[in-house]
Design a protein around this motif. Structure first.
Motif, PDB file in Angstrom:
ATOM      1  N   PRO A   1       0.822  -1.219   0.000  1.00 23.13           N
ATOM      2  CA  PRO A   1       0.000   0.000   0.000  1.00 23.13           C
ATOM      3  C   PRO A   1       0.852   1.263   0.000  1.00 23.13           C
ATOM      4  N   GLY A   2       0.532   2.180  -0.902  1.00 23.28           N
ATOM      5  CA  GLY A   2       1.216   3.459  -0.966  1.00 23.28           C
ATOM      6  C   GLY A   2       2.618   3.400  -1.546  1.00 23.28           C
ATOM      7  N   ARG A   3       3.034   2.239  -1.989  1.00 24.82           N
ATOM      8  CA  ARG A   3       4.388   2.090  -2.524  1.00 24.82           C
ATOM      9  C   ARG A   3       4.412   2.518  -3.993  1.00 24.82           C
ATOM     10  N   ARG A   4       5.383   3.359  -4.347  1.00 22.43           N
ATOM     11  CA  ARG A   4       5.461   3.861  -5.709  1.00 22.43           C
ATOM     12  C   ARG A   4       6.369   2.985  -6.562  1.00 22.43           C
ATOM     13  N   TYR A   5       6.022   2.898  -7.835  1.00 23.62           N
ATOM     14  CA  TYR A   5       6.845   2.156  -8.783  1.00 23.62           C
ATOM     15  C   TYR A   5       6.765   2.827 -10.145  1.00 23.62           C
ATOM     16  N   ARG A   6       7.747   2.558 -10.979  1.00 20.35           N
ATOM     17  CA  ARG A   6       7.764   3.100 -12.328  1.00 20.35           C
ATOM     18  C   ARG A   6       7.481   1.964 -13.301  1.00 20.35           C
ATOM     19  N   SER A   7       6.592   2.253 -14.216  1.00 22.87           N
ATOM     20  CA  SER A   7       6.195   1.263 -15.202  1.00 22.87           C
ATOM     21  C   SER A   7       5.701   1.987 -16.443  1.00 22.87           C
ATOM     22  N   CYS A   8       5.910   1.363 -17.573  1.00 24.35           N
ATOM     23  CA  CYS A   8       5.436   1.926 -18.831  1.00 24.35           C
ATOM     24  C   CYS A   8       3.910   1.863 -18.863  1.00 24.35           C
ATOM     25  N   TYR A   9       3.297   2.890 -19.420  1.00 24.32           N
ATOM     26  CA  TYR A   9       1.838   2.920 -19.547  1.00 24.32           C
ATOM     27  C   TYR A   9       1.336   1.718 -20.343  1.00 24.32           C
ATOM     28  N   TYR A  10       2.098   1.297 -21.333  1.00 27.21           N
ATOM     29  CA  TYR A  10       1.674   0.199 -22.198  1.00 27.21           C
ATOM     30  C   TYR A  10       1.824  -1.168 -21.540  1.00 27.21           C
ATOM     31  N   SER A  11       2.479  -1.248 -20.377  1.00 28.74           N
ATOM     32  CA  SER A  11       2.618  -2.548 -19.709  1.00 28.74           C
ATOM     33  C   SER A  11       1.260  -3.069 -19.232  1.00 28.74           C
ATOM     34  N   ARG A  12       0.331  -2.179 -18.939  1.00 25.63           N
ATOM     35  CA  ARG A  12      -0.997  -2.613 -18.509  1.00 25.63           C
ATOM     36  C   ARG A  12      -1.802  -3.214 -19.661  1.00 25.63           C
ATOM     37  N   ARG A  13      -1.354  -2.962 -20.877  1.00 29.08           N
ATOM     38  CA  ARG A  13      -2.033  -3.500 -22.053  1.00 29.08           C
ATOM     39  C   ARG A  13      -1.261  -4.665 -22.657  1.00 29.08           C
ATOM     40  N   GLY A  14      -0.277  -5.195 -21.925  1.00 34.16           N
ATOM     41  CA  GLY A  14       0.476  -6.337 -22.408  1.00 34.16           C
ATOM     42  C   GLY A  14       1.650  -5.984 -23.284  1.00 34.16           C
ATOM     43  N   GLY A  15       2.004  -4.718 -23.364  1.00 35.55           N
ATOM     44  CA  GLY A  15       3.121  -4.294 -24.204  1.00 35.55           C
ATOM     45  C   GLY A  15       4.436  -4.373 -23.470  1.00 35.55           C
ATOM     46  N   CYS A  16       5.003  -3.240 -23.170  1.00 35.51           N
ATOM     47  CA  CYS A  16       6.297  -3.114 -22.514  1.00 35.51           C
ATOM     48  C   CYS A  16       6.278  -3.796 -21.138  1.00 35.51           C
ATOM     49  N   LYS A  17       7.366  -4.448 -20.779  1.00 35.82           N
ATOM     50  CA  LYS A  17       7.458  -5.170 -19.498  1.00 35.82           C
ATOM     51  C   LYS A  17       8.270  -4.413 -18.453  1.00 35.82           C
ATOM     52  N   TYR A  18       8.570  -3.131 -18.695  1.00 33.31           N
ATOM     53  CA  TYR A  18       9.408  -2.365 -17.771  1.00 33.31           C
ATOM     54  C   TYR A  18       8.675  -2.154 -16.445  1.00 33.31           C
ATOM     55  N   PHE A  19       9.372  -2.475 -15.329  1.00 30.48           N
ATOM     56  CA  PHE A  19       8.806  -2.325 -13.995  1.00 30.48           C
ATOM     57  C   PHE A  19       9.954  -2.221 -13.001  1.00 30.48           C
ATOM     58  N   VAL A  20       9.933  -1.193 -12.145  1.00 24.51           N
ATOM     59  CA  VAL A  20      10.944  -1.056 -11.096  1.00 24.51           C
ATOM     60  C   VAL A  20      10.304  -0.336  -9.898  1.00 24.51           C
ATOM     61  N   TRP A  21      10.551  -0.849  -8.689  1.00 25.18           N
ATOM     62  CA  TRP A  21      10.050  -0.202  -7.483  1.00 25.18           C
ATOM     63  C   TRP A  21      10.829   1.071  -7.237  1.00 25.18           C
ATOM     64  N   HIS A  22      10.155   2.123  -6.799  1.00 22.61           N
ATOM     65  CA  HIS A  22      10.782   3.401  -6.472  1.00 22.61           C
ATOM     66  C   HIS A  22      11.020   3.508  -4.966  1.00 22.61           C
ATOM     67  N   ASP A  23      10.110   2.980  -4.167  1.00 27.31           N
ATOM     68  CA  ASP A  23      10.186   3.050  -2.706  1.00 27.31           C
ATOM     69  C   ASP A  23      10.478   1.680  -2.116  1.00 27.31           C
ATOM     70  N   ASP A  24      10.955   1.707  -0.868  1.00 30.42           N
ATOM     71  CA  ASP A  24      11.084   0.469  -0.108  1.00 30.42           C
ATOM     72  C   ASP A  24       9.718   0.114   0.466  1.00 30.42           C
ATOM     73  N   PRO A  25       9.462  -1.175   0.732  1.00 23.77           N
ATOM     74  CA  PRO A  25       8.173  -1.543   1.329  1.00 23.77           C
ATOM     75  C   PRO A  25       8.042  -0.994   2.748  1.00 23.77           C
ATOM     76  N   ILE A  26       6.817  -0.859   3.211  1.00 19.28           N
ATOM     77  CA  ILE A  26       6.562  -0.422   4.591  1.00 19.28           C
ATOM     78  C   ILE A  26       6.852  -1.606   5.498  1.00 19.28           C
ATOM     79  N   ASP A  27       7.848  -1.454   6.374  1.00 20.54           N
ATOM     80  CA  ASP A  27       8.250  -2.555   7.254  1.00 20.54           C
ATOM     81  C   ASP A  27       7.447  -2.603   8.546  1.00 20.54           C
ATOM     82  N   ASP A  28       7.002  -1.452   9.014  1.00 22.78           N
ATOM     83  CA  ASP A  28       6.272  -1.380  10.276  1.00 22.78           C
ATOM     84  C   ASP A  28       4.833  -1.872  10.068  1.00 22.78           C
TER      85      ASP A  28
END
Length: 114
Positions: free
Chosen positions: A61-88
């Motif tokens: 929840p609330g974690r940011r990531y970078r991804s291509c807009y076209y990945s949601r349509r099955g196109g580009c597979k680029y995906f990388v987390w921007h934030d660390d997960p919430i540990d608490d």
């Protein structure tokens, strides 16, 4: 600056809501490619700057990531987390509870408009 433009677009959207149209969430899911730096290209040809999305899943929840807009349509597979997960566990549950309350209020508001 991006938050002020999103809040004004929300108020315009709610004032002109069409019955039966999908309800736009008040919780942002996407930060446009021009709203952040540094440049982070996706794997499309030609490469585009990947948009920053916000996950509202139970696992991230609330974690940011970078991804291509076209990945949601099955196109580009680029995906990388921007934030660390919430540990608490307390903070993670707090974010989930707030998300659920916003979603509940959005449903109630939509029902009242319908």
């Amino acid at each position: 600056m991006a938050s002020s433009s999103s809040s004004s677009s929300r108020s315009r959207y709610s004032a002109s809501r069409v019955p039966g149209a999908p309800v736009r969430s008040l919780i942002r899911y996407r930060q446009g490619p021009l709203d952040y730096e540094p440049y982070d290209p996706c794997e499309c040809r030609p490469p585009k700057k990947a948009a920053m999305w916000i996950s509202w899943s139970d696992e991230n929840p609330g974690r940011r990531y970078r991804s291509c807009y076209y990945s949601r349509r099955g196109g580009c597979k680029y995906f990388v987390w921007h934030d660390d997960p919430i540990d608490d566990p307390f903070l993670k549950q707090l974010v989930l509870d707030l998300r659920d309350q916003v979603w509940l209020l959005e449903r109630l508001n939509s029902n009242l408009h319908d």
